[in-house]
Design an enzyme around this catalytic site. Structure first.
Site, mmCIF file in Angstrom:
data_model
loop_
_atom_site.group_PDB
_atom_site.id
_atom_site.type_symbol
_atom_site.label_atom_id
_atom_site.label_comp_id
_atom_site.label_asym_id
_atom_site.label_seq_id
_atom_site.Cartn_x
_atom_site.Cartn_y
_atom_site.Cartn_z
ATOM 1 C CG HIS A 115 12.383 10.473 55.367
ATOM 2 N ND1 HIS A 115 12.968 9.254 55.649
ATOM 3 C CD2 HIS A 115 11.093 10.192 55.536
ATOM 4 C CE1 HIS A 115 11.839 8.205 56.118
ATOM 5 N NE2 HIS A 115 10.892 8.787 55.920
ATOM 6 C CG HIS A 133 7.315 23.843 62.607
ATOM 7 N ND1 HIS A 133 6.677 24.005 64.228
ATOM 8 C CD2 HIS A 133 8.308 24.494 62.841
ATOM 9 C CE1 HIS A 133 7.519 24.415 65.054
ATOM 10 N NE2 HIS A 133 8.591 24.627 64.119
ATOM 11 C CD GLU A 185 10.505 28.315 63.518
ATOM 12 O OE1 GLU A 185 10.948 28.937 64.205
ATOM 13 O OE2 GLU A 185 10.532 26.877 63.993
ATOM 14 C CD GLU A 212 8.130 9.427 52.806
ATOM 15 O OE1 GLU A 212 7.190 8.527 52.532
ATOM 16 O OE2 GLU A 212 8.914 9.277 53.842
#
Length: 121
Positions: A6, A74, A116, A55
């Protein structure tokens, strides 16, 4: 061998962020953790196709906006229908940067995190 699990973004308004991620990216809540004292809430979002999770962490004792520095990090998401995703994000007003030469663009979430968007290759 390690595998990706995550990625975390801390958010200032959890409900606003949950709405954004559902509307903009189709992510849905798959797990939530919150202690009884209410000092934090952690929500994991999934795309329904992969095991990777985003998360979102809300901290009660952090009322100020997060300092994202120069935002040199990002999250990237692949769009099955790039043109439809671009149209939805343009209508939402969340596109913050486009690189037409590379065929990608970025959206900004309510806390200023960049995501992105890349086409399926």
């Amino acid at each position: 061998m390690l595998t990706l699990n995550h990625f975390n973004f801390n958010v200032s308004n959890l409900e606003r962020s949950l709405q954004f991620y559902q509307e903009a990216l189709g992510l849905r809540e798959v797990q939530r953790k919150a202690p009884e004292d209410g000092r934090f809430i952690i929500v994991f979002l999934g795309d329904g196709k992969t095991d990777f999770r985003l998360e979102l962490t809300w901290l009660r004792d952090h009322p100020q906006p997060y300092d994202l520095g120069e935002c040199e990090f990002h999250l990237a998401m692949q769009a099955e229908d790039y043109d439809a995703a671009h149209a939805r994000h343009k209508a939402m007003g969340c596109i913050c940067y486009e690189n037409q030469e590379m065929g990608i663009y970025f959206i900004s979430d309510p806390d200023g995190y960049w995501i992105e968007i890349i086409p399926a290759r």
